[in-house]
Design an enzyme around this catalytic site. Structure first.
Site, PDB file in Angstrom:
ATOM      1  N   GLY A 186       5.884 -16.172   4.302  1.00  0.00           N
ATOM      2  CA  GLY A 186       4.622 -15.535   3.917  1.00  0.00           C
ATOM      3  C   GLY A 186       3.829 -16.498   3.043  1.00  0.00           C
ATOM      4  O   GLY A 186       2.972 -16.096   2.262  1.00  0.00           O
ATOM      5  N   GLY A 210      10.368  -9.782  -1.964  1.00  0.00           N
ATOM      6  CA  GLY A 210       9.327  -9.060  -2.714  1.00  0.00           C
ATOM      7  C   GLY A 210       8.521  -8.139  -1.834  1.00  0.00           C
ATOM      8  O   GLY A 210       7.813  -7.253  -2.332  1.00  0.00           O
ATOM      9  N   THR A 211       8.620  -8.346  -0.532  1.00  0.00           N
ATOM     10  CA  THR A 211       7.847  -7.540   0.423  1.00  0.00           C
ATOM     11  C   THR A 211       8.188  -6.064   0.265  1.00  0.00           C
ATOM     12  O   THR A 211       9.355  -5.699   0.152  1.00  0.00           O
ATOM     13  CB  THR A 211       8.185  -7.990   1.866  1.00  0.00           C
ATOM     14  N   THR A 212       7.171  -5.222   0.281  1.00  0.00           N
ATOM     15  CA  THR A 212       7.385  -3.778   0.129  1.00  0.00           C
ATOM     16  C   THR A 212       7.056  -3.056   1.438  1.00  0.00           C
ATOM     17  O   THR A 212       6.579  -3.671   2.400  1.00  0.00           O
ATOM     18  CB  THR A 212       6.505  -3.214  -1.005  1.00  0.00           C
ATOM     19  N   PHE A 231       8.148  -7.897  -9.439  1.00  0.00           N
ATOM     20  CA  PHE A 231       8.770  -9.017 -10.129  1.00  0.00           C
ATOM     21  C   PHE A 231       8.088  -9.333 -11.456  1.00  0.00           C
ATOM     22  O   PHE A 231       8.440 -10.315 -12.088  1.00  0.00           O
ATOM     23  CB  PHE A 231       8.771 -10.261  -9.234  1.00  0.00           C
ATOM     24  N   HIS A 281      -4.340  -0.640  -6.882  1.00  0.00           N
ATOM     25  CA  HIS A 281      -4.166  -1.958  -6.265  1.00  0.00           C
ATOM     26  C   HIS A 281      -5.447  -2.413  -5.562  1.00  0.00           C
ATOM     27  O   HIS A 281      -6.340  -1.606  -5.298  1.00  0.00           O
ATOM     28  CB  HIS A 281      -3.022  -1.933  -5.247  1.00  0.00           C
ATOM     29  N   HIS A 282      -5.460  -3.689  -5.201  1.00  0.00           N
ATOM     30  CA  HIS A 282      -6.554  -4.274  -4.419  1.00  0.00           C
ATOM     31  C   HIS A 282      -6.685  -3.559  -3.067  1.00  0.00           C
ATOM     32  O   HIS A 282      -5.734  -2.926  -2.596  1.00  0.00           O
ATOM     33  CB  HIS A 282      -6.303  -5.777  -4.207  1.00  0.00           C
ATOM     34  N   LYS A 317      -4.204  -3.874   0.283  1.00  0.00           N
ATOM     35  CA  LYS A 317      -2.783  -3.457   0.315  1.00  0.00           C
ATOM     36  C   LYS A 317      -2.626  -2.400   1.402  1.00  0.00           C
ATOM     37  O   LYS A 317      -3.362  -1.410   1.432  1.00  0.00           O
ATOM     38  CB  LYS A 317      -2.370  -2.896  -1.048  1.00  0.00           C
ATOM     39  N   THR A 366       6.443  -0.205  -6.448  1.00  0.00           N
ATOM     40  CA  THR A 366       6.698  -0.072  -7.884  1.00  0.00           C
ATOM     41  C   THR A 366       6.628   1.385  -8.321  1.00  0.00           C
ATOM     42  O   THR A 366       7.465   1.872  -9.086  1.00  0.00           O
ATOM     43  CB  THR A 366       5.642  -0.870  -8.679  1.00  0.00           C
TER      44      THR A 366
HETATM   45  P1  NAD Z   1      -0.755 -11.131   2.525  1.00  0.00           P
HETATM   46  O1  NAD Z   1      -1.143 -10.323   3.714  1.00  0.00           O
HETATM   47  O2  NAD Z   1      -1.806 -11.861   1.760  1.00  0.00           O
HETATM   48  O3  NAD Z   1       0.339 -12.207   2.939  1.00  0.00           O
HETATM   49  C1  NAD Z   1       1.381 -11.959   3.832  1.00  0.00           C
HETATM   50  C2  NAD Z   1       1.619 -13.243   4.611  1.00  0.00           C
HETATM   51  O4  NAD Z   1       2.803 -13.076   5.374  1.00  0.00           O
HETATM   52  C3  NAD Z   1       0.484 -13.562   5.601  1.00  0.00           C
HETATM   53  O5  NAD Z   1       0.066 -14.908   5.455  1.00  0.00           O
HETATM   54  C4  NAD Z   1       1.122 -13.332   6.971  1.00  0.00           C
HETATM   55  O6  NAD Z   1       0.627 -14.212   7.968  1.00  0.00           O
HETATM   56  C5  NAD Z   1       2.590 -13.603   6.674  1.00  0.00           C
HETATM   57  N1  NAD Z   1       3.497 -12.926   7.592  1.00  0.00           N
HETATM   58  C6  NAD Z   1       3.509 -11.620   7.944  1.00  0.00           C
HETATM   59  N2  NAD Z   1       4.508 -11.373   8.809  1.00  0.00           N
HETATM   60  C7  NAD Z   1       5.159 -12.553   8.983  1.00  0.00           C
HETATM   61  C8  NAD Z   1       6.292 -12.934   9.750  1.00  0.00           C
HETATM   62  N3  NAD Z   1       6.942 -12.063  10.533  1.00  0.00           N
HETATM   63  N4  NAD Z   1       6.689 -14.243   9.705  1.00  0.00           N
HETATM   64  C9  NAD Z   1       6.019 -15.138   8.932  1.00  0.00           C
HETATM   65  N5  NAD Z   1       4.929 -14.821   8.182  1.00  0.00           N
HETATM   66  C10 NAD Z   1       4.514 -13.545   8.206  1.00  0.00           C
HETATM   67  O7  NAD Z   1       0.048 -10.133   1.557  1.00  0.00           O
HETATM   68  P2  NAD Z   1       0.406 -10.340   0.025  1.00  0.00           P
HETATM   69  O8  NAD Z   1      -0.611  -9.673  -0.823  1.00  0.00           O
HETATM   70  O9  NAD Z   1       0.739 -11.759  -0.246  1.00  0.00           O
HETATM   71  O10 NAD Z   1       1.717  -9.427  -0.100  1.00  0.00           O
HETATM   72  C11 NAD Z   1       2.853  -9.705   0.705  1.00  0.00           C
HETATM   73  C12 NAD Z   1       3.919  -8.666   0.389  1.00  0.00           C
HETATM   74  O11 NAD Z   1       4.368  -8.815  -0.949  1.00  0.00           O
HETATM   75  C13 NAD Z   1       3.436  -7.213   0.511  1.00  0.00           C
HETATM   76  O12 NAD Z   1       4.467  -6.436   1.075  1.00  0.00           O
HETATM   77  C14 NAD Z   1       3.184  -6.810  -0.925  1.00  0.00           C
HETATM   78  O13 NAD Z   1       3.277  -5.411  -1.132  1.00  0.00           O
HETATM   79  C15 NAD Z   1       4.313  -7.539  -1.602  1.00  0.00           C
HETATM   80  N6  NAD Z   1       4.142  -7.784  -3.030  1.00  0.00           N
HETATM   81  C16 NAD Z   1       5.243  -7.599  -3.803  1.00  0.00           C
HETATM   82  C17 NAD Z   1       5.193  -7.879  -5.134  1.00  0.00           C
HETATM   83  C18 NAD Z   1       6.455  -7.740  -5.944  1.00  0.00           C
HETATM   84  O14 NAD Z   1       6.450  -8.020  -7.146  1.00  0.00           O
HETATM   85  N7  NAD Z   1       7.571  -7.310  -5.320  1.00  0.00           N
HETATM   86  C19 NAD Z   1       4.011  -8.322  -5.739  1.00  0.00           C
HETATM   87  C20 NAD Z   1       2.895  -8.490  -4.928  1.00  0.00           C
HETATM   88  C21 NAD Z   1       2.970  -8.227  -3.571  1.00  0.00           C
END
Ligand code: NAD
Length: 256
Positions: free
Chosen positions: A8, A87-89, A114, A141-142, A145, A152
């Site tokens: 990602g 971190g993905t949700t 995190f 959130h933005h 999302k 969280t």
């Molecule tokens: P985003 O859409 O900006 O980025 C996601 C990226 O992942 C994109 O560039 C997309 O092309 C890529 N992607 C998607 N599926 C893929 C796959 N199968 N293989 C390779 N790449 C792939 O999203 P974001 O704002 O960066 O958030 C990403 C995730 O992180 C979300 O699930 C969000 O909720 C989570 N997040 C978690 C925390 C935490 O602290 N746990 C904090 C912020 C965001």
């Protein structure tokens, strides 16, 4: 020095982590993996799939992609014995099961948030929960999302519900018997702990936990103003985890 791969890596979080983790002495950034080419590489290389990488060269995969991305990362890390930080949700039960299966073959840390402040605010909410009659959560959130309510807020609702239960308090009942519009009272996540989700441009990640009792209220608020707020916690997780099979759910235990 641990060698990291960010899945990602072209995304909003991937880019913030590339910048933040790439600047730390404890890590070397090997590759950013994404379906799209990242804007910045921070000295790493780009790969469209983990399968293009030599697992021997990777210590930890960090996944901030999509639930489908997590499934691929978990399978790859499990197969090759590479540690994984997720971190993905928004994972379904089935997708979570894939992660749990991978954790029988390698070390996995999975956390809905995190940021250190968010972890502490959840801890404080658990401390306050037994002392108040009612509680509601507002998460903000933005506007890009895609999942709601936030991971969280779900974790916080469970912490509050468990703390109430341990103190012998009954599940919360909703005083609203005539909602004018469906959804006005938010989502009953667990035992009547309700979460209200707000999506607006300009926001990053924010949460208010509002407690109320006769004559008093307590609000615990946390703000992530910038995605760099997640870097410290991801770094703690990446340093703590190795290929020894285990599933660490949340980073609270890494913040004594
Ligand atoms: P985003 O859409 O900006 O980025 C996601 C990226 O992942 C994109 O560039 C997309 O092309 C890529 N992607 C998607 N599926 C893929 C796959 N199968 N293989 C390779 N790449 C792939 O999203 P974001 O704002 O960066 O958030 C990403 C995730 O992180 C979300 O699930 C969000 O909720 C989570 N997040 C978690 C925390 C935490 O602290 N746990 C904090 C912020 C965001």
């Amino acid at each position: 020095m641990k060698s990291l791969v960010i899945v990602g890596g072209a995304g909003r979080m991937g880019q913030a982590l590339g910048e933040g983790l790439g600047a730390l002495d404890q890590f070397s950034l090997l590759a950013l993996v994404d379906e799209h080419e990242p804007r910045e590489l921070f000295g790493a290389s780009y790969a469209s799939s983990l399968d293009d990488l030599d697992p021997q060269k990777v210590d930890v995969v960090i996944d901030f992609s999509s639930p489908e991305g997590v499934v691929s990362s978990a399978n790859w890390c499990g197969e090759h014995g590479v540690a994984l930080v997720i971190g993905t949700t928004g994972l379904s039960k089935e997708q979570r099961r894939v992660v749990e299966e991978a954790a029988t073959r390698t070390g996995v840390v999975m956390a809905a948030n995190f940021s250190i402040g968010a972890v502490l605010s959840e801890r404080f909410a658990g401390m306050a929960a037994p002392y108040f009659e009612r509680v509601e959560i507002v998460e903000l959130h933005h506007d890009r999302k895609v999942d709601a309510p936030s991971g969280t807020s779900i974790a916080t609702a469970w912490t509050i519900a468990n703390a109430r239960k341990s103190s012998g308090l009954a599940p919360l009942s909703d005083p609203t018997t005539r909602p004018t519009f469906e959804g006005a009272r938010g989502a009953d996540v667990v035992d009547g702990v309700r979460v209200h989700s707000v999506r607006l441009p300009g926001l990053v990640a924010h949460q208010e936990i509002l407690f109320g009792s006769a004559g008093e209220g307590l609000t615990i608020r946390h703000d992530s103003f910038d995605r760099q707020s997640f870097v410290h916690g991801v770094a703690l997780a990446a340093l703590a985890i190795d290929a020894t099979p285990q599933l660490l759910d949340g980073i609270a235990s890494l913040i004594p």
